[in-house]
Design a protein around this motif. Sequence first.
Motif, PDB file in Angstrom:
ATOM      1  N   GLY A 310       0.806  -1.214   0.000  1.00  0.00           N
ATOM      2  CA  GLY A 310       0.000   0.000   0.000  1.00  0.00           C
ATOM      3  C   GLY A 310       0.837   1.260   0.000  1.00  0.00           C
ATOM      4  O   GLY A 310       0.534   2.222  -0.711  1.00  0.00           O
ATOM      5  N   LYS A 311       1.917   1.266   0.789  1.00  0.00           N
ATOM      6  CA  LYS A 311       2.749   2.468   0.878  1.00  0.00           C
ATOM      7  C   LYS A 311       3.507   2.721  -0.413  1.00  0.00           C
ATOM      8  O   LYS A 311       3.632   3.873  -0.846  1.00  0.00           O
ATOM      9  CB  LYS A 311       3.731   2.338   2.044  1.00  0.00           C
ATOM     10  CG  LYS A 311       4.584   3.587   2.263  1.00  0.00           C
ATOM     11  CD  LYS A 311       3.716   4.814   2.495  1.00  0.00           C
ATOM     12  CE  LYS A 311       4.559   6.062   2.693  1.00  0.00           C
ATOM     13  NZ  LYS A 311       3.724   7.289   2.767  1.00  0.00           N
ATOM     14  N   VAL A 312       4.029   1.676  -1.033  1.00  0.00           N
ATOM     15  CA  VAL A 312       4.747   1.866  -2.294  1.00  0.00           C
ATOM     16  C   VAL A 312       3.798   2.380  -3.372  1.00  0.00           C
ATOM     17  O   VAL A 312       4.143   3.285  -4.142  1.00  0.00           O
ATOM     18  CB  VAL A 312       5.418   0.553  -2.739  1.00  0.00           C
ATOM     19  CG1 VAL A 312       5.911   0.654  -4.175  1.00  0.00           C
ATOM     20  CG2 VAL A 312       6.589   0.227  -1.820  1.00  0.00           C
ATOM     21  N   ILE A 313       2.587   1.828  -3.421  1.00  0.00           N
ATOM     22  CA  ILE A 313       1.622   2.290  -4.422  1.00  0.00           C
ATOM     23  C   ILE A 313       1.163   3.707  -4.121  1.00  0.00           C
ATOM     24  O   ILE A 313       1.164   4.581  -4.990  1.00  0.00           O
ATOM     25  CB  ILE A 313       0.414   1.345  -4.487  1.00  0.00           C
ATOM     26  CG1 ILE A 313       0.842  -0.013  -5.049  1.00  0.00           C
ATOM     27  CG2 ILE A 313      -0.699   1.935  -5.353  1.00  0.00           C
ATOM     28  CD1 ILE A 313      -0.277  -1.037  -5.082  1.00  0.00           C
ATOM     29  N   HIS A 314       0.787   3.949  -2.847  1.00  0.00           N
ATOM     30  CA  HIS A 314       0.217   5.266  -2.556  1.00  0.00           C
ATOM     31  C   HIS A 314       0.327   5.677  -1.096  1.00  0.00           C
ATOM     32  O   HIS A 314       0.843   6.746  -0.796  1.00  0.00           O
ATOM     33  CB  HIS A 314      -1.246   5.292  -2.992  1.00  0.00           C
ATOM     34  CG  HIS A 314      -1.922   6.609  -2.807  1.00  0.00           C
ATOM     35  ND1 HIS A 314      -1.438   7.773  -3.362  1.00  0.00           N
ATOM     36  CD2 HIS A 314      -3.046   6.958  -2.125  1.00  0.00           C
ATOM     37  CE1 HIS A 314      -2.232   8.781  -3.037  1.00  0.00           C
ATOM     38  NE2 HIS A 314      -3.206   8.312  -2.286  1.00  0.00           N
ATOM     39  N   SER A 315      -0.181   4.848  -0.166  1.00  0.00           N
ATOM     40  CA  SER A 315      -0.269   5.296   1.220  1.00  0.00           C
ATOM     41  C   SER A 315      -0.403   4.111   2.171  1.00  0.00           C
ATOM     42  O   SER A 315      -0.736   2.996   1.763  1.00  0.00           O
ATOM     43  CB  SER A 315      -1.475   6.229   1.406  1.00  0.00           C
ATOM     44  OG  SER A 315      -2.677   5.509   1.214  1.00  0.00           O
ATOM     45  N   ILE A 316      -0.163   4.387   3.446  1.00  0.00           N
ATOM     46  CA  ILE A 316      -0.366   3.387   4.496  1.00  0.00           C
ATOM     47  C   ILE A 316      -1.835   2.990   4.564  1.00  0.00           C
ATOM     48  O   ILE A 316      -2.177   1.828   4.803  1.00  0.00           O
ATOM     49  CB  ILE A 316       0.098   3.938   5.855  1.00  0.00           C
ATOM     50  CG1 ILE A 316       1.626   4.080   5.876  1.00  0.00           C
ATOM     51  CG2 ILE A 316      -0.349   3.027   6.995  1.00  0.00           C
ATOM     52  CD1 ILE A 316       2.367   2.770   5.860  1.00  0.00           C
ATOM     53  N   GLY A 317      -2.717   3.961   4.360  1.00  0.00           N
ATOM     54  CA  GLY A 317      -4.148   3.666   4.403  1.00  0.00           C
ATOM     55  C   GLY A 317      -4.556   2.620   3.380  1.00  0.00           C
ATOM     56  O   GLY A 317      -5.393   1.761   3.660  1.00  0.00           O
ATOM     57  N   LEU A 318      -3.959   2.685   2.208  1.00  0.00           N
ATOM     58  CA  LEU A 318      -4.246   1.665   1.199  1.00  0.00           C
ATOM     59  C   LEU A 318      -3.761   0.303   1.674  1.00  0.00           C
ATOM     60  O   LEU A 318      -4.429  -0.715   1.462  1.00  0.00           O
ATOM     61  CB  LEU A 318      -3.578   2.039  -0.124  1.00  0.00           C
ATOM     62  CG  LEU A 318      -3.778   1.061  -1.282  1.00  0.00           C
ATOM     63  CD1 LEU A 318      -5.253   0.907  -1.612  1.00  0.00           C
ATOM     64  CD2 LEU A 318      -2.997   1.511  -2.513  1.00  0.00           C
ATOM     65  N   GLY A 319      -2.604   0.278   2.339  1.00  0.00           N
ATOM     66  CA  GLY A 319      -2.100  -0.979   2.877  1.00  0.00           C
ATOM     67  C   GLY A 319      -3.023  -1.574   3.922  1.00  0.00           C
ATOM     68  O   GLY A 319      -3.245  -2.789   3.955  1.00  0.00           O
ATOM     69  N   LEU A 320      -3.591  -0.726   4.778  1.00  0.00           N
ATOM     70  CA  LEU A 320      -4.540  -1.214   5.780  1.00  0.00           C
ATOM     71  C   LEU A 320      -5.819  -1.723   5.126  1.00  0.00           C
ATOM     72  O   LEU A 320      -6.431  -2.681   5.604  1.00  0.00           O
ATOM     73  CB  LEU A 320      -4.868  -0.092   6.770  1.00  0.00           C
ATOM     74  CG  LEU A 320      -3.725   0.382   7.674  1.00  0.00           C
ATOM     75  CD1 LEU A 320      -4.155   1.590   8.488  1.00  0.00           C
ATOM     76  CD2 LEU A 320      -3.254  -0.738   8.596  1.00  0.00           C
ATOM     77  N   SER A 321      -6.218  -1.100   4.036  1.00  0.00           N
ATOM     78  CA  SER A 321      -7.460  -1.499   3.370  1.00  0.00           C
ATOM     79  C   SER A 321      -7.332  -2.832   2.656  1.00  0.00           C
ATOM     80  O   SER A 321      -8.283  -3.619   2.622  1.00  0.00           O
ATOM     81  CB  SER A 321      -7.888  -0.410   2.371  1.00  0.00           C
ATOM     82  OG  SER A 321      -8.154   0.807   3.030  1.00  0.00           O
ATOM     83  N   ILE A 322      -6.165  -3.093   2.065  1.00  0.00           N
ATOM     84  CA  ILE A 322      -5.988  -4.345   1.314  1.00  0.00           C
ATOM     85  C   ILE A 322      -5.425  -5.459   2.191  1.00  0.00           C
ATOM     86  O   ILE A 322      -5.164  -6.557   1.697  1.00  0.00           O
ATOM     87  CB  ILE A 322      -5.068  -4.130   0.099  1.00  0.00           C
ATOM     88  CG1 ILE A 322      -3.656  -3.724   0.545  1.00  0.00           C
ATOM     89  CG2 ILE A 322      -5.656  -3.097  -0.844  1.00  0.00           C
ATOM     90  CD1 ILE A 322      -2.671  -3.583  -0.597  1.00  0.00           C
TER      91      ILE A 322
END
Length: 338
Positions: A310-322
Amino acid sequence: MRIRELVNLTLLVLMSPLVGYEEAIRLIGDNVELTKGGKALLTMARHYEQSGISYDAYFEFLNQRFSNMVEDWRRMSSEVNLSVLMLTTALIMLEALMIMLIGAGLADSILVIAPLMLIPLIHVNQLKLYDYDYVKPTVIGFASALILYLSTRSLGYTILAFSLGFSILYMPQFLNFIRLITNLERKIMEPILELTWNPNPREITGSSIIEREFSRIRDIAYSIGAPYFVTRAARVVDSLVFQIRVMFRDNVVYGLLIPINYIALIEFLKFINSTISATAVNASLASPFNYHVPSIILLASALTTSMLTGKVIHSIGLGLSIMCLFLIPLLTITPIRM
């Protein structure tokens, strides 16, 4: 690098040839002269003004230097992402080898969480383009996790519930960002280009960081109004928007490659399970593996991979979501009880 710093440097490139670098610093404000990029551009601008070169040459040289800086920054971001990918690949391979030979232990736990130390480095080289509301998704996530934990007393399912609850309110925001990044030309470039022909040009509207910051360039170009300034502003902004989109594309590519290592680890553990099952059928054969993988190790591996992705793609929040996508495959590994 912040988007505001990029916009400040863009304004410095556009306004220094027009009013001089000292006046440009005063008009831009925000301590642009103290930033690393600002110092480099101002050093060149000072020499150009002392040499007495023409306005066109002044702008071209300064713009070329700025373009090189943005390109170097984008290349550095890609190199960081490549380093993350290579490190996670090496650690996953080492983790699988340790599981096969000596089982999972403290050293294996350290290997699992070690890539998280790269997140600050990723953050420094990543451009923040969008403001997110993390409070509401976090509250929903914790509420969902608490309810499921009280029902199941299972750590794995609790984390899964948190991820699903968090994603309910985060993913709509992320989809808004995707719509923004795919329509940057229409939202940012067209209002600037309209200054050259439309007597009532549109303004750059929207509440995102990138729209607010680029509206400063559009407003200054509108206030000056000179066609040569507007066309140069459109040229610099177009190049910058292109670099931003290329950087996001690179981040997505590298981010999508990271889970491949995790998938390989899960498939490796499934292979070990099938090998042990076959060995158990024939009691005369001894298992070639010292197989013991605590659930917490695999949970940590799933969380680490999702956060990095998630962080490499965009954000920590994306990492938590996936995160839920990385936890679900663990449920198919029979020795694991979460």
